[in-house]
Design a protein around this motif. Structure first.
Motif, short mmCIF file in Angstrom:
data_model
loop_
_atom_site.label_atom_id
_atom_site.label_comp_id
_atom_site.label_asym_id
_atom_site.label_seq_id
_atom_site.Cartn_x
_atom_site.Cartn_y
_atom_site.Cartn_z
N GLU A 47 89.69 97.30 39.99
CA GLU A 47 90.62 96.92 41.05
C GLU A 47 92.05 96.87 40.50
O GLU A 47 92.98 97.41 41.12
CB GLU A 47 90.22 95.55 41.60
CG GLU A 47 91.18 95.00 42.63
CD GLU A 47 90.86 93.57 43.03
OE1 GLU A 47 91.48 93.10 43.99
OE2 GLU A 47 90.01 92.92 42.39
N ALA A 48 92.24 96.25 39.35
CA ALA A 48 93.56 96.17 38.73
C ALA A 48 94.08 97.56 38.36
O ALA A 48 95.26 97.87 38.55
CB ALA A 48 93.52 95.27 37.50
N TRP A 77 103.53 99.34 34.61
CA TRP A 77 102.63 98.19 34.71
C TRP A 77 101.80 98.07 33.44
O TRP A 77 101.73 98.99 32.64
CB TRP A 77 101.74 98.29 35.94
CG TRP A 77 100.93 99.54 35.99
CD1 TRP A 77 101.35 100.76 36.47
CD2 TRP A 77 99.60 99.74 35.55
NE1 TRP A 77 100.35 101.69 36.34
CE2 TRP A 77 99.26 101.08 35.78
CE3 TRP A 77 98.65 98.92 34.98
CZ2 TRP A 77 98.01 101.62 35.47
CZ3 TRP A 77 97.41 99.44 34.67
CH2 TRP A 77 97.11 100.78 34.92
N GLU A 136 93.15 94.79 28.40
CA GLU A 136 92.40 95.78 29.18
C GLU A 136 91.19 96.32 28.43
O GLU A 136 90.10 96.43 28.99
CB GLU A 136 93.32 96.94 29.57
CG GLU A 136 92.65 98.01 30.39
CD GLU A 136 93.61 99.07 30.89
OE1 GLU A 136 93.16 99.89 31.70
OE2 GLU A 136 94.78 99.09 30.46
N ILE A 185 98.07 95.90 31.86
CA ILE A 185 96.96 94.95 31.97
C ILE A 185 96.68 94.44 30.56
O ILE A 185 96.13 95.16 29.73
CB ILE A 185 95.68 95.61 32.55
CG1 ILE A 185 95.93 96.17 33.93
CG2 ILE A 185 94.53 94.60 32.56
CD1 ILE A 185 94.79 97.00 34.48
N ARG A 245 99.70 90.57 40.31
CA ARG A 245 98.37 90.34 40.90
C ARG A 245 97.41 89.83 39.84
O ARG A 245 97.56 90.12 38.66
CB ARG A 245 97.77 91.64 41.46
CG ARG A 245 98.34 92.13 42.75
CD ARG A 245 97.88 91.25 43.91
NE ARG A 245 98.22 91.80 45.18
CZ ARG A 245 99.42 91.73 45.75
NH1 ARG A 245 100.42 91.15 45.15
NH2 ARG A 245 99.65 92.27 46.94
N ASN A 246 96.40 89.12 40.29
CA ASN A 246 95.31 88.68 39.43
C ASN A 246 94.03 89.15 40.09
O ASN A 246 93.75 88.79 41.24
CB ASN A 246 95.32 87.16 39.26
CG ASN A 246 94.41 86.71 38.17
OD1 ASN A 246 93.22 86.98 38.19
ND2 ASN A 246 94.97 86.01 37.19
N CYS A 247 93.26 89.95 39.40
CA CYS A 247 92.07 90.59 39.98
C CYS A 247 90.79 90.08 39.31
O CYS A 247 90.83 89.60 38.18
CB CYS A 247 92.16 92.10 39.80
SG CYS A 247 93.64 92.84 40.53
N GLU A 268 103.40 88.50 36.21
CA GLU A 268 102.17 88.83 36.93
C GLU A 268 102.47 89.14 38.39
O GLU A 268 103.09 88.34 39.08
CB GLU A 268 101.20 87.67 36.83
CG GLU A 268 99.86 87.94 37.47
CD GLU A 268 98.90 86.78 37.29
OE1 GLU A 268 98.41 86.29 38.32
OE2 GLU A 268 98.65 86.39 36.14
N ARG A 314 94.95 90.16 34.75
CA ARG A 314 96.35 90.06 35.16
C ARG A 314 97.01 91.44 35.17
O ARG A 314 96.98 92.14 34.17
CB ARG A 314 97.09 89.13 34.21
CG ARG A 314 96.52 87.73 34.26
CD ARG A 314 97.05 86.82 33.17
NE ARG A 314 98.48 86.94 33.01
CZ ARG A 314 99.09 87.03 31.83
NH1 ARG A 314 98.40 87.01 30.72
NH2 ARG A 314 100.40 87.13 31.78
N LEU A 315 97.58 91.81 36.30
CA LEU A 315 98.36 93.04 36.43
C LEU A 315 99.83 92.63 36.33
O LEU A 315 100.32 91.85 37.14
CB LEU A 315 98.07 93.72 37.77
CG LEU A 315 98.83 95.00 38.07
CD1 LEU A 315 98.49 96.10 37.06
CD2 LEU A 315 98.52 95.48 39.48
#
Length: 80
Positions: free
Chosen positions: A15-16, A30, A35, A32, A8-10, A6, A52-53
Motif C-alpha cells: 500500500e505504501a 518519497w 522498507e 519508506i 501517510r502511515n500504512c 510523514e 511510514r511514507l
C-alpha cells in the motif's frame, strides 16, 4: 532525515509503495524507512508503528492533496 515528514502511515508495504508511485507521477520524492526490513520481516510492522511514507517537508501539502485525491478518484473503465 531532518527534512522528511510523514504523509501517510500504512498497514501494508505494498500500500505504501503504491502511494509512493502516485507521488512519483507528480515528481515528488518519497521514502519508506525500514522498507527492506519490513519486506523481509513483516511482523515488525506493529513494533515500529506502521509503515511510514515520508516526503520532504516542502512537498507535504502537495503530497496530501494528491493522495487525498487519489483515494477519492473513481476507477477508470477500460474498453476492450
Amino acid at each position: 532525515m531532518e527534512d522528511w515528514v510523514e504523509v501517510r502511515n500504512c498497514a501494508w508495504l505494498h500500500e505504501a509503495q503504491f502511494l509512493g508511485s502516485v507521488l512519483d507521477s507528480a515528481g515528488i520524492e518519497w521514502l519508506i524507512p525500514n522498507e527492506y526490513t519490513i519486506g523481509v520481516h513483516p511482523g515488525f510492522v506493529p513494533a515500529i508503528g506502521g509503515i511510514r511514507l515520508l516526503v520532504h517537508a516542502k512537498d507535504l501539502e502537495q503530497a496530501r492533496e494528491i493522495l487525498d485525491g487519489s483515494e477519492e478518484a473513481p476507477p477508470q473503465l477500460i474498453d476492450g
